[in-house]
Design a protein around this motif. Sequence first.
Motif, PDB file in Angstrom:
ATOM      1  N   THR A 190      48.958  51.013  26.725  1.00 18.10           N
ATOM      2  CA  THR A 190      48.385  52.116  27.505  1.00 18.10           C
ATOM      3  C   THR A 190      46.880  52.121  27.286  1.00 18.10           C
ATOM      4  OG1 THR A 190      50.367  53.418  27.059  1.00 18.10           O
ATOM      5  CG2 THR A 190      48.493  54.592  27.979  1.00 18.10           C
ATOM      6  N   THR A 191      46.147  52.108  28.385  1.00 20.10           N
ATOM      7  CA  THR A 191      44.691  52.270  28.298  1.00 20.10           C
ATOM      8  C   THR A 191      44.362  53.666  28.844  1.00 20.10           C
ATOM      9  OG1 THR A 191      44.269  51.428  30.512  1.00 20.10           O
ATOM     10  CG2 THR A 191      44.361  49.802  28.722  1.00 20.10           C
ATOM     11  N   ILE A 192      43.113  54.035  28.757  1.00 20.79           N
ATOM     12  CA  ILE A 192      42.730  55.377  29.214  1.00 20.79           C
ATOM     13  C   ILE A 192      43.080  55.557  30.698  1.00 20.79           C
ATOM     14  CG2 ILE A 192      40.333  54.789  29.826  1.00 20.79           C
ATOM     15  CD1 ILE A 192      41.404  57.958  27.935  1.00 20.79           C
ATOM     16  N   GLU A 193      43.040  54.450  31.465  1.00 23.18           N
ATOM     17  CA  GLU A 193      43.347  54.553  32.902  1.00 23.18           C
ATOM     18  C   GLU A 193      44.803  54.950  33.122  1.00 23.18           C
ATOM     19  OE1 GLU A 193      41.815  51.992  31.488  1.00 23.18           O
ATOM     20  OE2 GLU A 193      39.946  51.569  32.559  1.00 23.18           O
ATOM     21  N   GLY A 194      45.671  54.632  32.137  1.00 22.58           N
ATOM     22  CA  GLY A 194      47.095  54.923  32.301  1.00 22.58           C
ATOM     23  C   GLY A 194      47.477  56.301  31.806  1.00 22.58           C
ATOM     24  N   LEU A 195      46.522  57.026  31.271  1.00 20.89           N
ATOM     25  CA  LEU A 195      46.861  58.317  30.675  1.00 20.89           C
ATOM     26  C   LEU A 195      47.028  59.395  31.738  1.00 20.89           C
ATOM     27  CD1 LEU A 195      47.256  58.746  27.707  1.00 20.89           C
ATOM     28  CD2 LEU A 195      44.949  59.701  27.566  1.00 20.89           C
ATOM     29  N   ALA A 196      46.306  59.264  32.839  1.00 16.81           N
ATOM     30  CA  ALA A 196      46.372  60.275  33.883  1.00 16.81           C
ATOM     31  C   ALA A 196      46.525  59.571  35.230  1.00 16.81           C
ATOM     32  CB  ALA A 196      45.105  61.130  33.857  1.00 16.81           C
ATOM     33  N   PRO A 197      47.643  58.884  35.422  1.00 17.59           N
ATOM     34  CA  PRO A 197      47.742  58.029  36.610  1.00 17.59           C
ATOM     35  C   PRO A 197      47.726  58.804  37.923  1.00 17.59           C
ATOM     36  CG  PRO A 197      49.834  58.097  35.390  1.00 17.59           C
ATOM     37  CD  PRO A 197      48.834  58.832  34.574  1.00 17.59           C
TER      38      PRO A 197
END
Length: 474
Positions: free
Chosen positions: A72-79
């Motif tokens: 999980t990267t930061i981009e995947g935290l709030a898809p």
Amino acid sequence: MKIEFELNGQPICLEAAADRRAVDLLREDLGLTGTKEGCGTGECGACTILVDGRSRLSCLMLASQLQGRRITTIEGLAPEGQLHPVQAAFARHGAVQCGFCTPGMVLTAVDLLARHPRPRADEVVNAVSGNLCRCTGYQKIVSAVMDAGDTAPMPCSHQEPAPNPTPCAIPDGGRPGGTTAGRPVWMPCTLDDLWPLLAEHPQARVFAGGTDLLVWLRNGKIDAPALIGLERIDALRDITETADAVRIGAAATHETLLADPILARHFPVLQQALRTLGSPHIRHVGTIGGNLATASPAGDTLPPLHVLDATVTVQSIQGTRHLPIASFITGPGQTALMPGEIISAVILPKPAAGTRQHFEKVGLRQAMACAVASLAAVVTFDKAGAIDRACLAWGSVGPTVVRLPDVEAALSGRWLDQETLDAVRPLVSRHLSPISDVRTGADYRRRVAGNLLLRLAGDGQTHQATAVRVEQAS
Ligand SMILES: Cc1cc2nc3c(=O)[nH]c(=O)nc-3n(C[C@H](O)[C@H](O)[C@H](O)COP(=O)(O)OP(=O)(O)OC[C@H]3O[C@@H](n4cnc5c(N)ncnc54)[C@H](O)[C@@H]3O)c2cc1C
Ligand code: FES
Ligand code: FES
């Protein structure tokens, strides 16, 4: 090599050099630039990602280690475009200024809150101690993390490790997956897979957490034509107990050792030292075998292992050898390991009941501090309460761990009190000849080493050093 893993909830399959750093693969190959690179050597936390739900530094991770993992990267935290509760709390508390540290800080907090939904302030401070922020100030960050824990259950779906990480990058009969340029990296899952690799590739370097080795490769201190990772070999991570000893697998991480109740019961001095080692990110992947093999004069586990009379088990396809730690470490950065051998375990005899154990480290800052000097002690007492045997080992004041038999002998038969320690302290300075280096001068080291002895009496209880003590260098 072909690498398959889950990235932000989506399966992904790509070709990459096996030794490509995960941070480069994410940022440059996949365009996920939310993962930042600050130091590139494990010290700033800007590159933090979640691997199977746990925060990990992508600058100290290779593409081949992504195989089968859930990333999980930061981009995947709030898809869906809606802020994750931790991100929302950071915004509410003004815990962001330039924002460079924020993705790593947020992901570290998500990991913490998934495991401890209501952390105390000191637990948050500890969790983010490997994430450097130069402009916001930690007060707001700590408040934001605590607030996020209070106001929302974590919607993080990544707490569980991938049940069966598609593991071995030893496809095709032991060939490395490396077709793309770069050095081959093997990640065997069993010792049976490991031995032939070591035999066939004597020049390959083994690594476990990579917190030393990948830094050395990065800064050109060493080169290695090929790498063999140990992190997937379960047999190297076990901690087992017999009636009179405990065996610790060499690839057990510092974090695992800190959480282990057997070690807490018998070897608090080792856990006290581990609490001061690096940051949570480093302790999460760094291993006891790696600390031993690095054999740094400042290696934090080494003084405790000396006073606990550790035996190092080294193993190769030819067989097994058991070496007392004092024979295993032969000099600064040097060990008795022969080509084809690895450290497979460390064996610690259980100390007698009533033994006092103590570790203290002095550094130039509280977190991520390399020792200026450290002292580990195991003291046993006779029936009258006088010192029967004092085992003392200093770190960072000589080329390897320093034992001072004259000091140990001078303590024997005396009470462990301030008067005794005051009387014996001059012997420490007399017998030590530390060096000056970039961190501090020889005189200061000698003085600190004596002062560490003075703190041995303490309050009569085992001293729980939870943080590095900082002394003003002069
Ligand atoms: C930011 C940062 C802070 C740090 N802070 C500290 C600190 O405060 N105190 C401290 O003591 N250290 C510190 N370190 C150093 C490092 O984290 C430790 O030495 C750690 O224990 C190394 O373990 P590893 O598994 O990561 O080793 P690796 O990097 O994987 O390997 C290190 C060396 O050991 C060899 N090796 C590893 N496992 C084995 C094995 N089983 N058998 C044979 N050889 C093996 C490798 O070939 C290599 O030569 C820090 C490192 C970083 C990057
Ligand atoms: S970039 Fe600083 S820890 Fe990875
Ligand atoms: S917000 Fe700028 S470094 Fe943390």
